[in-house]
Design a protein around this motif. Sequence first.
Motif, mmCIF file in Angstrom:
data_model
loop_
_atom_site.group_PDB
_atom_site.id
_atom_site.type_symbol
_atom_site.label_atom_id
_atom_site.label_comp_id
_atom_site.label_asym_id
_atom_site.label_seq_id
_atom_site.Cartn_x
_atom_site.Cartn_y
_atom_site.Cartn_z
ATOM 1 N N LEU A 82 35.110 37.223 37.429
ATOM 2 C CA LEU A 82 34.523 35.883 37.385
ATOM 3 C C LEU A 82 34.713 35.110 38.686
ATOM 4 O O LEU A 82 33.769 34.578 39.251
ATOM 5 C CB LEU A 82 35.145 35.091 36.232
ATOM 6 C CG LEU A 82 34.522 35.268 34.852
ATOM 7 C CD1 LEU A 82 35.210 34.385 33.848
ATOM 8 C CD2 LEU A 82 33.015 35.023 34.885
ATOM 9 N N ARG A 83 35.975 35.053 39.189
ATOM 10 C CA ARG A 83 36.264 34.245 40.379
ATOM 11 C C ARG A 83 36.357 35.078 41.638
ATOM 12 O O ARG A 83 36.113 34.607 42.742
ATOM 13 C CB ARG A 83 37.581 33.490 40.196
ATOM 14 C CG ARG A 83 37.465 32.397 39.162
ATOM 15 C CD ARG A 83 38.804 31.757 38.914
ATOM 16 N NE ARG A 83 38.670 30.747 37.904
ATOM 17 C CZ ARG A 83 38.201 29.530 38.115
ATOM 18 N NH1 ARG A 83 37.839 29.170 39.330
ATOM 19 N NH2 ARG A 83 38.093 28.663 37.136
ATOM 20 N N ARG A 84 36.783 36.318 41.501
ATOM 21 C CA ARG A 84 36.909 37.231 42.633
ATOM 22 C C ARG A 84 36.652 38.637 42.128
ATOM 23 O O ARG A 84 36.734 38.891 40.917
ATOM 24 C CB ARG A 84 38.305 37.123 43.257
ATOM 25 C CG ARG A 84 39.437 37.486 42.341
ATOM 26 C CD ARG A 84 40.775 37.216 42.999
ATOM 27 N NE ARG A 84 40.994 35.803 43.213
ATOM 28 C CZ ARG A 84 41.458 34.957 42.282
ATOM 29 N NH1 ARG A 84 41.762 35.403 41.069
ATOM 30 N NH2 ARG A 84 41.618 33.684 42.519
ATOM 31 N N PRO A 85 36.314 39.567 43.065
ATOM 32 C CA PRO A 85 35.995 40.915 42.587
ATOM 33 C C PRO A 85 37.198 41.580 41.929
ATOM 34 O O PRO A 85 38.289 41.571 42.497
ATOM 35 C CB PRO A 85 35.600 41.672 43.859
ATOM 36 C CG PRO A 85 35.726 40.730 44.982
ATOM 37 C CD PRO A 85 36.190 39.410 44.508
ATOM 38 N N ARG A 86 36.978 42.116 40.740
ATOM 39 C CA ARG A 86 38.045 42.837 40.050
ATOM 40 C C ARG A 86 38.455 44.059 40.866
ATOM 41 O O ARG A 86 39.612 44.410 40.941
ATOM 42 C CB ARG A 86 37.511 43.266 38.674
ATOM 43 C CG ARG A 86 38.540 43.250 37.589
ATOM 44 C CD ARG A 86 37.861 43.385 36.236
ATOM 45 N NE ARG A 86 37.349 42.119 35.738
ATOM 46 C CZ ARG A 86 36.223 41.966 35.061
ATOM 47 N NH1 ARG A 86 35.457 43.004 34.794
ATOM 48 N NH2 ARG A 86 35.850 40.780 34.650
ATOM 49 N N ASN A 87 37.456 44.722 41.453
ATOM 50 C CA ASN A 87 37.732 45.854 42.342
ATOM 51 C C ASN A 87 37.618 45.354 43.780
ATOM 52 O O ASN A 87 36.529 45.034 44.239
ATOM 53 C CB ASN A 87 36.720 46.971 42.092
ATOM 54 C CG ASN A 87 36.769 48.015 43.188
ATOM 55 O OD1 ASN A 87 37.772 48.157 43.875
ATOM 56 N ND2 ASN A 87 35.681 48.721 43.379
ATOM 57 N N PRO A 88 38.732 45.273 44.531
ATOM 58 C CA PRO A 88 38.670 44.654 45.859
ATOM 59 C C PRO A 88 38.132 45.552 46.967
ATOM 60 O O PRO A 88 37.941 45.097 48.092
ATOM 61 C CB PRO A 88 40.146 44.311 46.135
ATOM 62 C CG PRO A 88 40.922 45.312 45.346
ATOM 63 C CD PRO A 88 40.093 45.667 44.151
ATOM 64 N N ILE A 89 37.878 46.839 46.689
ATOM 65 C CA ILE A 89 37.395 47.750 47.739
ATOM 66 C C ILE A 89 35.872 47.865 47.624
ATOM 67 O O ILE A 89 35.358 48.305 46.597
ATOM 68 C CB ILE A 89 38.030 49.150 47.610
ATOM 69 C CG1 ILE A 89 39.549 49.037 47.613
ATOM 70 C CG2 ILE A 89 37.567 50.064 48.733
ATOM 71 C CD1 ILE A 89 40.262 50.343 47.323
ATOM 72 N N PRO A 90 35.123 47.479 48.672
ATOM 73 C CA PRO A 90 33.664 47.580 48.590
ATOM 74 C C PRO A 90 33.179 49.021 48.788
ATOM 75 O O PRO A 90 33.946 49.895 49.200
ATOM 76 C CB PRO A 90 33.187 46.685 49.738
ATOM 77 C CG PRO A 90 34.324 46.634 50.705
ATOM 78 C CD PRO A 90 35.588 46.880 49.922
ATOM 79 N N GLY A 91 31.899 49.222 48.544
ATOM 80 C CA GLY A 91 31.261 50.522 48.793
ATOM 81 C C GLY A 91 31.206 51.387 47.549
ATOM 82 O O GLY A 91 32.101 51.332 46.703
ATOM 83 N N ARG A 92 30.135 52.178 47.450
ATOM 84 C CA ARG A 92 29.976 53.100 46.309
ATOM 85 C C ARG A 92 29.682 54.527 46.798
ATOM 86 O O ARG A 92 30.303 55.471 46.372
ATOM 87 C CB ARG A 92 28.850 52.622 45.387
ATOM 88 C CG ARG A 92 29.133 51.259 44.778
ATOM 89 C CD ARG A 92 28.072 50.851 43.798
ATOM 90 N NE ARG A 92 28.267 51.437 42.496
ATOM 91 C CZ ARG A 92 29.228 51.072 41.652
ATOM 92 N NH1 ARG A 92 30.080 50.132 41.993
ATOM 93 N NH2 ARG A 92 29.341 51.640 40.467
ATOM 94 N N ASP A 93 28.703 54.673 47.686
ATOM 95 C CA ASP A 93 28.356 56.013 48.186
ATOM 96 C C ASP A 93 29.504 56.606 48.982
ATOM 97 O O ASP A 93 30.137 55.901 49.786
ATOM 98 C CB ASP A 93 27.191 55.893 49.181
ATOM 99 C CG ASP A 93 25.837 55.805 48.525
ATOM 100 O OD1 ASP A 93 25.572 56.541 47.577
ATOM 101 O OD2 ASP A 93 25.024 54.990 49.018
ATOM 102 N N LEU A 94 29.730 57.898 48.832
ATOM 103 C CA LEU A 94 30.720 58.558 49.694
ATOM 104 C C LEU A 94 30.364 60.024 49.880
ATOM 105 O O LEU A 94 29.648 60.631 49.086
ATOM 106 C CB LEU A 94 32.129 58.442 49.104
ATOM 107 C CG LEU A 94 32.444 59.094 47.755
ATOM 108 C CD1 LEU A 94 32.649 60.607 47.862
ATOM 109 C CD2 LEU A 94 33.695 58.474 47.162
#
Length: 346
Positions: A82-94
């Motif tokens: 809600l206020r900040r990303p629950r998962n703090p690491i960006p990116g999906r493709d690898l």
Amino acid sequence: MHPTTTPPTIETTLGAASPGATVPALIQHAYGNAEVVRPGERVVPALGPNDVAVAVHAAAIDRGTWHLMTGTPTMVRPAIGLRRPRNPIPGRDLAGVVLDVGTDVTGLRPGDRVHGTANGSLTTVAVTTADRLAPVPDGLGFVQAAAMPVSGVTALGAVEHAHVAAGQRVLVTGASGGVGTFAVQLAVGAGAEVTASCRGAAAERMTALGAAHVVDRTTTDPFVTPDAYDVVIDIAGRPSVGRLRHALRRGGTAMIVGGEGGSALVGGMTRQLRAVAISPFVPERLTMLVARERGSDLARLDQLLVDGTVTPVIDSTFGLDEFASAMARLTSGDVIGKVVIEVRPG
Ligand SMILES: NC(=O)c1ccc[n+]([C@@H]2O[C@H](COP(=O)([O-])OP(=O)(O)OC[C@H]3O[C@@H](n4cnc5c(N)ncnc54)[C@H](OP(=O)(O)O)[C@@H]3O)[C@@H](O)[C@H]2O)c1
């Protein structure tokens, strides 16, 4: 465009894969523009039975990465924080090399070259589940392999669910983008006569990908056509449902994939929902795509790469310490294909 820091050696990464080890990662603790994403560290979690730890060599970014970074449209926040990303690491493709696998993983083992998706790929060690990965085809580099999962599998889903077939006339909007460059090739591979809608500067590349016709969307309305389309794969521009129908023959299919903008709360979703709601009452089939990140679909796309139907189009590469530049490039309006971050160059 390349990192100035020395990347960790494979030996140090293998050691760092142990649960509890600390590894480099991009971290964001707030929603916002690229400056909220900073270099930091993550602790490698213990692997669950179906998990796989991957030494990330390359990680592509896309519009989804931007949406998760900015927390927009805001209706997605209950799901992502809600206020900040629950998962703090960006990116999906690898794309990278398997370091370790959970107890129930049978098809993969340390040392395998894989690509796919993770909830947080902009780190030297990502943890994901085995069903989101596929082996990298022989001879394919990590940069190309990282460009395929999100955009390529989305395009595959769009072309398949639109039932694109040989001889059909197919319009692809947003044809020069991450999804569009795959969609054009896949529709051409299915035997369709493809019209690519893009800015004029991208026209030559679209022809090289097999498009029979190119419409410069900045000078010509792609939805006004003397010969109606069998299928419109609508990836960008958010044309109204009425305009989509206008471009289709009776019984034709509009496959809505995406389109940026719209309201802060719901983005462009109302258009998709409206299309699906009225579809049973009009002669055309109006449908939308919700792409899934499945390794099995990626493996099917890999087969199409091996047989020469598709090849990833790489717009540009950046280092892990150049995230802001990579994101600026992604949103510049000048991209053709995919923007890839080389986490471990070479
Ligand atoms: N449904 C799903 O599951 C799913 C999955 C993945 C992505 N998506 C969505 O699909 C869309 C495309 O993603 P992408 O990664 O391909 O984005 P992208 O790489 O940014 O490409 C979009 C392309 O759209 C064109 N464009 C930009 N503004 C436009 C406008 N006003 N009118 C018409 N065309 C315009 C641009 O090319 P030109 O300037 O050359 O026309 C651009 O290359 C996004 O909205 C994304 O969120 C949906």
